[in-house]
Design an enzyme around this catalytic site. Sequence first.
Site, PDB file in Angstrom:
ATOM      1  N   CYS A 104       0.836  -1.201   0.000  1.00 32.40           N
ATOM      2  CA  CYS A 104       0.000   0.000   0.000  1.00 32.40           C
ATOM      3  C   CYS A 104       0.872   1.252   0.000  1.00 32.40           C
ATOM      4  O   CYS A 104       1.905   1.303   0.623  1.00 32.40           O
ATOM      5  CB  CYS A 104      -0.883  -0.011   1.243  1.00 32.40           C
ATOM      6  N   CYS A 214      -8.425  -0.916   6.913  1.00 25.94           N
ATOM      7  CA  CYS A 214      -7.276  -0.015   6.971  1.00 25.94           C
ATOM      8  C   CYS A 214      -7.148   0.455   8.414  1.00 25.94           C
ATOM      9  O   CYS A 214      -8.089   1.011   8.978  1.00 25.94           O
ATOM     10  CB  CYS A 214      -7.506   1.171   6.044  1.00 25.94           C
ATOM     11  N   CYS A 463       0.487  22.556   6.174  1.00 26.56           N
ATOM     12  CA  CYS A 463       0.607  21.107   6.033  1.00 26.56           C
ATOM     13  C   CYS A 463       1.847  20.744   5.224  1.00 26.56           C
ATOM     14  O   CYS A 463       2.010  19.597   4.833  1.00 26.56           O
ATOM     15  CB  CYS A 463      -0.651  20.535   5.387  1.00 26.56           C
TER      16      CYS A 463
END
Length: 508
Positions: A104, A214, A463
């Site tokens: 992933c 997940c 961010c």
Amino acid sequence: MHKGKSRGGKRGAGKAGAPAPDLVDAPYRKNELVTADIIGLTHDGEGVGRADGFTLFIQGALPGERVRAKVMKVKKQYGYARLEEILEASPSRIDVSCGIYKECGGCQLQHFDYDPQLEWKRQHVVDNLVRIGKLRVAGEEERGGAGKAEDDAEHGNRAGGTDAIIVHPTIGMDEPWRYRNKAAVPVGRGAEGEGLQAGFYARGSHRIIDMDDCLIQHELNDEVIRVVKRIGRELEVSPYDEETGRGVLRHVMARTGVVTGEIMVVLVTNSRKLPSADRWVERIREEMPAVKSIVQNVNERKTNVIFGDETRVLWGSEVIYDELDGIRFAISARSFYQVNPLQTVKLYRKAVEYAGLTGTEDVIDAYCGIGTISLFLARKAGRVYGVEIVPEAIEDAARNAELNGIKNATFEAGPAEVVIPRWREEGVTADIIVVDPPRKGCDQALLETILAMEPKRVVYVSCNPSTLARDLRVLEDGGYRTVEVTPVDMFPWTTHVECCSLLVRKDN
Ligand code: SAH
């Protein structure tokens, strides 16, 4: 990232005589097994390995480790290798709990223990401030090296290092799992012809790997994805095919209001027509009664962007509600809403603390989304003006102010770099300006307007540490001093790091 620019190995180090030109540049060949010492971690979480002076990027390797790795790709000054064996493990290495971690692309740091991971995130912020922002950070002076004194003289600040920026420890989570309130997963046909699958793109590719669970996702979102897949197979919906642009269902988005327990399901389709739309609604409601909103978004374009422009409610409410620190928020399908609510409250409280409000100030909240930070600020400010580019988000923001009986906040849709200069011309002043831009940082025109408006304080929520550092340098050069920076871990096990920074006017 600019790999290789500053990380080049000593080219051809250790080779005697005059080696062939290709060996000078690349001492290793594809598939060669090498032993490498890991000396750092890139901002994407790859180990930076040194093998005979040559730099190899090795996913999954940690600083301080010695590893065996297979060379996969070689460029002039660096290469990529695949981790084969850990010869000496870092004390920070932990067992990975997720079964699909290796394939992933979602998490990059699950092999890295949480506390050292938080420390690494802080250091990553510091490195950006120093390298890109040319800023002085407390405790980092000894790392400075040549060129620093000149930089300081040139920028006329930080004399004696007495006012170096304090970068606090990263604020982490007590329980850093299951934190995401939103899942958006691609739908496709399995490579082995398994029919409709939904999950994630394998690391570095667009091959869809089916996923049912997940570990960083709220359980309810995982359940939505499983339910939608089941119904999709039942109703024989054709999954979208990126190559041909055919197929109906492209993405599934699930968003859960973690405090309220309300759920929104968004089906992103390739055309306006969703076959068996009524059955979809019926079956989703049957399987998950907590679902409050079922929405279709139409994206007919051949693009990686998830959402198209047309959104329509198939059933239920246009929004779901959630709560942060006692303030209620309506969130529509297309609006930005922070994905980690527990950490968001910590981040916003920090922003309010840095704003230093006494109840009388005029505050601008730029890039305000659905007005989350604005409403946190409004509880302590005189007036708050929010601006945001997505009109639906501004509609949500206005509704949210009303919903909470907050009367001292007003919102306007448009680019911050256009709206705020106009406000200024119209005579709006600001004691404090808060910005929370997307990854590319603030527009230069906005930074110039902030400097011209001369607020006492600027609170910069970011961010992306590299654009943060770039923008702080502009504000520093324009008369502000960065006092402190607090990294907040909004995305455990990934390389992302959020920061809240306080700047004050130097002449204050
Ligand atoms: N402060 C909000 C949103 C932060 S995300 C929160 O914490 O929820 C950044 C926001 O900036 C997004 O909502 C995005 O739509 C918006 N945005 C992007 N470019 C913009 C621009 N040029 N002007 C104003 N808003 C912008």
